[in-house]
Design a protein around this motif. Structure first.
Motif, PDB file in Angstrom:
ATOM      1  N   GLU A  45       0.831  -1.211   0.000  1.00 13.05           N
ATOM      2  CA  GLU A  45       0.000   0.000   0.000  1.00 13.05           C
ATOM      3  C   GLU A  45       0.868   1.264   0.000  1.00 13.05           C
ATOM      4  OE1 GLU A  45       0.486  -1.560   4.158  1.00 13.05           O
ATOM      5  OE2 GLU A  45      -0.275  -2.459   2.333  1.00 13.05           O
ATOM      6  N   GLU A  46       2.066   1.184   0.573  1.00  5.96           N
ATOM      7  CA  GLU A  46       2.985   2.319   0.558  1.00  5.96           C
ATOM      8  C   GLU A  46       3.518   2.577  -0.848  1.00  5.96           C
ATOM      9  OE1 GLU A  46       5.675   0.717   3.512  1.00  5.96           O
ATOM     10  OE2 GLU A  46       5.016   2.204   4.975  1.00  5.96           O
ATOM     11  N   ALA A  49       0.879   4.634  -2.681  1.00  7.55           N
ATOM     12  CA  ALA A  49       0.886   6.022  -2.211  1.00  7.55           C
ATOM     13  C   ALA A  49       2.143   6.750  -2.694  1.00  7.55           C
ATOM     14  CB  ALA A  49       0.799   6.064  -0.691  1.00  7.55           C
ATOM     15  N   GLU A  53       1.619  10.080  -4.727  1.00 12.48           N
ATOM     16  CA  GLU A  53       1.970  11.331  -4.055  1.00 12.48           C
ATOM     17  C   GLU A  53       3.189  12.028  -4.664  1.00 12.48           C
ATOM     18  OE1 GLU A  53       2.398   9.984  -0.040  1.00 12.48           O
ATOM     19  OE2 GLU A  53       0.229   9.807   0.243  1.00 12.48           O
TER      20      GLU A  53
END
Length: 138
Positions: A45-46, A49, A53
């Motif tokens: 999940e990182e 992101a 981002e």
């Protein structure tokens, strides 16, 4: 990580980003490789992101930190050398001592070794690592 042969890759990157890299004399290949390695260390999940981002489409140019000096000068001021190999030796020393990069840099600076240049780090790694480990235990 084993030291494989380096492989040339190509990527499409926003032109204003590559202009900043060039203007600041930043080591593009090392930044790309470090970014890829950082990405591979992230949880699933990182990773999602991270890409979302840090995409050019959502990043404002004012959020980018433009250095006051070019990269070689900053590196020399901070580590006492501009050689990438010396920078890696400091990082290896930090990892073997179980402390952060900045701790090793400060230790080298306080012992006067940093002013000579980080090239001597390789020969002094074991003795300095012992000192750092002792300091870590205190």
């Amino acid at each position: 990580m084993k030291q494989d042969t380096k492989k040339t890759i190509s990527a499409r990157v926003n032109e204003s980003i590559t202009d900043i890299l060039s203007e600041q004399d930043l080591p593009t290949s090392q930044i790309v490789e470090a970014g890829i390695i950082h990405f591979l260390k992230l949880k699933e999940e990182e990773k999602i992101a991270f890409i979302a981002e840090n995409s050019a489409e959502v990043t404002n140019e004012k959020d980018l930190v433009v250095m006051q000096k070019v990269w070689p000068d900053i590196l020399r001021d901070y580590t006492g050398t501009t050689r990438f190999k010396d920078l890696i030796e400091i990082a290896k020393l930090a990892k073997s001592a179980g402390v952060g990069f900045h701790v090793v840099r400060e230790s080298l600076k306080s012992t006067g070794m940093l002013s000579i240049g980080a090239g001597i780090v390789a020969g002094s790694m074991m003795s300095l690592a012992k000192v750092l480990m002792q300091n870590k235990k205190k």
